[in-house]
Design a protein around this motif. Structure first.
Motif, PDB file in Angstrom:
ATOM      1  N   ALA A  78      57.082  41.900  24.892  1.00  0.00           N
ATOM      2  CA  ALA A  78      55.681  42.314  24.795  1.00  0.00           C
ATOM      3  C   ALA A  78      55.021  42.203  26.155  1.00  0.00           C
ATOM      4  O   ALA A  78      55.427  41.384  26.991  1.00  0.00           O
ATOM      5  N   LEU A  79      54.009  43.016  26.360  1.00  0.00           N
ATOM      6  CA  LEU A  79      53.217  42.979  27.585  1.00  0.00           C
ATOM      7  C   LEU A  79      51.753  42.829  27.185  1.00  0.00           C
ATOM      8  O   LEU A  79      51.287  43.455  26.226  1.00  0.00           O
ATOM      9  N   HIS A  80      51.070  41.989  27.936  1.00  0.00           N
ATOM     10  CA  HIS A  80      49.659  41.712  27.658  1.00  0.00           C
ATOM     11  C   HIS A  80      48.806  42.134  28.836  1.00  0.00           C
ATOM     12  O   HIS A  80      49.202  41.959  29.985  1.00  0.00           O
ATOM     13  N   TRP A  81      47.646  42.670  28.533  1.00  0.00           N
ATOM     14  CA  TRP A  81      46.602  42.855  29.535  1.00  0.00           C
ATOM     15  C   TRP A  81      45.466  41.887  29.208  1.00  0.00           C
ATOM     16  O   TRP A  81      44.973  41.850  28.074  1.00  0.00           O
ATOM     17  N   LEU A  82      45.084  41.120  30.233  1.00  0.00           N
ATOM     18  CA  LEU A  82      44.059  40.102  30.086  1.00  0.00           C
ATOM     19  C   LEU A  82      42.908  40.412  31.033  1.00  0.00           C
ATOM     20  O   LEU A  82      43.100  41.039  32.081  1.00  0.00           O
ATOM     21  N   GLN A  83      41.720  39.940  30.658  1.00  0.00           N
ATOM     22  CA  GLN A  83      40.549  40.117  31.505  1.00  0.00           C
ATOM     23  C   GLN A  83      39.925  38.759  31.783  1.00  0.00           C
ATOM     24  O   GLN A  83      39.795  37.931  30.863  1.00  0.00           O
ATOM     25  N   GLN A  84      39.557  38.544  33.030  1.00  0.00           N
ATOM     26  CA  GLN A  84      38.915  37.283  33.400  1.00  0.00           C
ATOM     27  C   GLN A  84      37.713  37.575  34.278  1.00  0.00           C
ATOM     28  O   GLN A  84      37.848  38.118  35.372  1.00  0.00           O
ATOM     29  N   HIS A  85      36.524  37.199  33.796  1.00  0.00           N
ATOM     30  CA  HIS A  85      35.316  37.335  34.603  1.00  0.00           C
ATOM     31  C   HIS A  85      35.192  36.131  35.534  1.00  0.00           C
ATOM     32  O   HIS A  85      35.725  35.048  35.227  1.00  0.00           O
ATOM     33  N   PRO A  86      34.494  36.298  36.656  1.00  0.00           N
ATOM     34  CA  PRO A  86      34.376  35.203  37.631  1.00  0.00           C
ATOM     35  C   PRO A  86      33.899  33.919  36.972  1.00  0.00           C
ATOM     36  O   PRO A  86      32.888  33.907  36.265  1.00  0.00           O
ATOM     37  N   GLY A  87      34.621  32.859  37.191  1.00  0.00           N
ATOM     38  CA  GLY A  87      34.251  31.567  36.617  1.00  0.00           C
ATOM     39  C   GLY A  87      34.397  31.494  35.124  1.00  0.00           C
ATOM     40  O   GLY A  87      33.982  30.502  34.495  1.00  0.00           O
ATOM     41  N   GLY A  88      34.994  32.505  34.550  1.00  0.00           N
ATOM     42  CA  GLY A  88      35.042  32.574  33.094  1.00  0.00           C
ATOM     43  C   GLY A  88      36.411  32.372  32.510  1.00  0.00           C
ATOM     44  O   GLY A  88      37.387  32.163  33.227  1.00  0.00           O
ATOM     45  N   GLY A  89      36.441  32.449  31.207  1.00  0.00           N
ATOM     46  CA  GLY A  89      37.687  32.300  30.497  1.00  0.00           C
ATOM     47  C   GLY A  89      38.500  33.574  30.523  1.00  0.00           C
ATOM     48  O   GLY A  89      38.143  34.566  31.163  1.00  0.00           O
ATOM     49  N   ILE A  90      39.611  33.538  29.832  1.00  0.00           N
ATOM     50  CA  ILE A  90      40.543  34.658  29.795  1.00  0.00           C
ATOM     51  C   ILE A  90      40.488  35.294  28.415  1.00  0.00           C
ATOM     52  O   ILE A  90      40.611  34.592  27.399  1.00  0.00           O
ATOM     53  N   VAL A  91      40.335  36.602  28.406  1.00  0.00           N
ATOM     54  CA  VAL A  91      40.255  37.339  27.150  1.00  0.00           C
ATOM     55  C   VAL A  91      41.455  38.278  27.070  1.00  0.00           C
ATOM     56  O   VAL A  91      41.764  38.982  28.031  1.00  0.00           O
ATOM     57  N   SER A  92      42.113  38.280  25.938  1.00  0.00           N
ATOM     58  CA  SER A  92      43.228  39.184  25.731  1.00  0.00           C
ATOM     59  C   SER A  92      42.699  40.554  25.340  1.00  0.00           C
ATOM     60  O   SER A  92      41.958  40.683  24.366  1.00  0.00           O
ATOM     61  N   LEU A  93      43.048  41.569  26.131  1.00  0.00           N
ATOM     62  CA  LEU A  93      42.594  42.927  25.845  1.00  0.00           C
ATOM     63  C   LEU A  93      43.589  43.662  24.951  1.00  0.00           C
ATOM     64  O   LEU A  93      43.202  44.316  23.981  1.00  0.00           O
ATOM     65  N   PHE A  94      44.845  43.630  25.342  1.00  0.00           N
ATOM     66  CA  PHE A  94      45.883  44.350  24.610  1.00  0.00           C
ATOM     67  C   PHE A  94      47.173  43.535  24.609  1.00  0.00           C
ATOM     68  O   PHE A  94      47.470  42.832  25.549  1.00  0.00           O
ATOM     69  N   MET A  95      47.924  43.703  23.531  1.00  0.00           N
ATOM     70  CA  MET A  95      49.324  43.317  23.510  1.00  0.00           C
ATOM     71  C   MET A  95      50.097  44.543  23.054  1.00  0.00           C
ATOM     72  O   MET A  95      49.757  45.128  22.019  1.00  0.00           O
ATOM     73  N   LEU A  96      51.071  44.972  23.841  1.00  0.00           N
ATOM     74  CA  LEU A  96      51.825  46.155  23.437  1.00  0.00           C
ATOM     75  C   LEU A  96      53.290  46.018  23.807  1.00  0.00           C
ATOM     76  O   LEU A  96      53.653  45.347  24.761  1.00  0.00           O
ATOM     77  N   SER A  97      54.114  46.646  23.005  1.00  0.00           N
ATOM     78  CA  SER A  97      55.560  46.646  23.253  1.00  0.00           C
ATOM     79  C   SER A  97      56.098  48.061  23.377  1.00  0.00           C
ATOM     80  O   SER A  97      57.245  48.248  23.785  1.00  0.00           O
ATOM     81  N   SER A  98      55.279  49.049  23.051  1.00  0.00           N
ATOM     82  CA  SER A  98      55.681  50.443  23.218  1.00  0.00           C
ATOM     83  C   SER A  98      54.433  51.313  23.130  1.00  0.00           C
ATOM     84  O   SER A  98      53.402  50.911  22.567  1.00  0.00           O
ATOM     85  N   GLY A  99      54.544  52.525  23.707  1.00  0.00           N
ATOM     86  CA  GLY A  99      53.520  53.521  23.507  1.00  0.00           C
ATOM     87  C   GLY A  99      52.183  53.230  24.175  1.00  0.00           C
ATOM     88  O   GLY A  99      52.112  52.918  25.358  1.00  0.00           O
TER      89      GLY A  99
END
Lengths: 110, 112
Positions: free
Chosen positions: A31-52
């Motif tokens: 699986a591959l994940h895309w995460l977003q982190q704002h300055p000084g902030g926590g980490i938010v999971s945007l997507f988890m995908l394994s195909s397509g």
């Protein structure tokens, strides 16, 4: 150990532009994940995908397993999209931890 | 659900002191991960647990670091003795096997 490379490292764009962030990895993954982190902030999971492809609002994530490559796209970018975007891969099945790219620092100027 | 809860949010301590970071995962998630983030190295996996059992601690930098998960709703990461190079943001995350990760807000540790 999987090597995860992201490009570009830094990206500055104008509001409304179409944004693409790339991620490549060296070893097959579950699986591959895309995460977003704002300055000084926590980490938010945007997507988890394994195909397509997956889409959520203005965000689109694609993955090509054969080429070991993924892209994150942002349509109609907005200053609030300014953040660090991190690609992370899970190499095995089960509950293996993630291996992270160094992140792409995105700034959207109004 | 309140998400993954970490405490404290910020910790400043003197070199040589013991530091304990705490994490409450999302109820029902069977995996828990401790990550460390620094400017130089980015995000790195320290250790992860599956069903409260430590599976891989190869990322733990030294014997000064230890982690426990006494039950499904609580984990600790301890550093004893702490050193200035331990200064970083420590994230806890939990997941189910087939779902994405949920990260806590992190603990910003400063060792002076």
């Amino acid at each position: 150990k999987n090597e995860v490379e992201q490009s570009p490292q830094n990206l500055t764009a104008q509001e409304g532009e179409f944004i693409t962030i790339n991620c490549s990895y060296s070893v097959g993954i579950s699986a591959l994940h895309w995460l977003q982190q704002h300055p000084g902030g926590g980490i938010v999971s945007l997507f988890m995908l394994s195909s397509g492809k997956k889409k959520h609002g203005r965000l689109i994530a694609t993955i090509n397993i054969q080429e070991k490559h993924s892209s994150l796209h942002i349509t109609a970018s907005h200053p609030r999209d300014s953040a660090v975007y991190i690609c992370a891969v899970k190499s095995g099945g089960g509950a293996d931890g993630l291996t992270f790219g160094k992140g792409t620092h995105l700034i959207i100027q109004p | 659900d309140a998400g993954v809860i970490q405490s404290p949010r910020h910790e400043v301590t003197e070199m040589g002191q013991e530091v304990t970071l705490r994490c409450k995962p999302i109820s029902g998630h069977n995996s828990l991960f401790w990550y460390r983030q620094t400017m130089m190295r980015g995000l790195e996996l320290l250790i992860y647990f599956n069903n409260n059992v430590p599976i891989d601690d190869s990322g733990m930098p030294e014997d000064r670091f230890s982690a426990k998960m006494p039950n499904a709703s609580f984990s600790t990461l301890k550093i004893q003795p702490s050193e200035p190079r331990d200064s970083a943001v420590y994230f806890c995350a939990s997941s189910n096997t087939n779902y994405g990760y949920t990260f806590g807000s992190g603990t910003r540790l400063t060792v002076v």
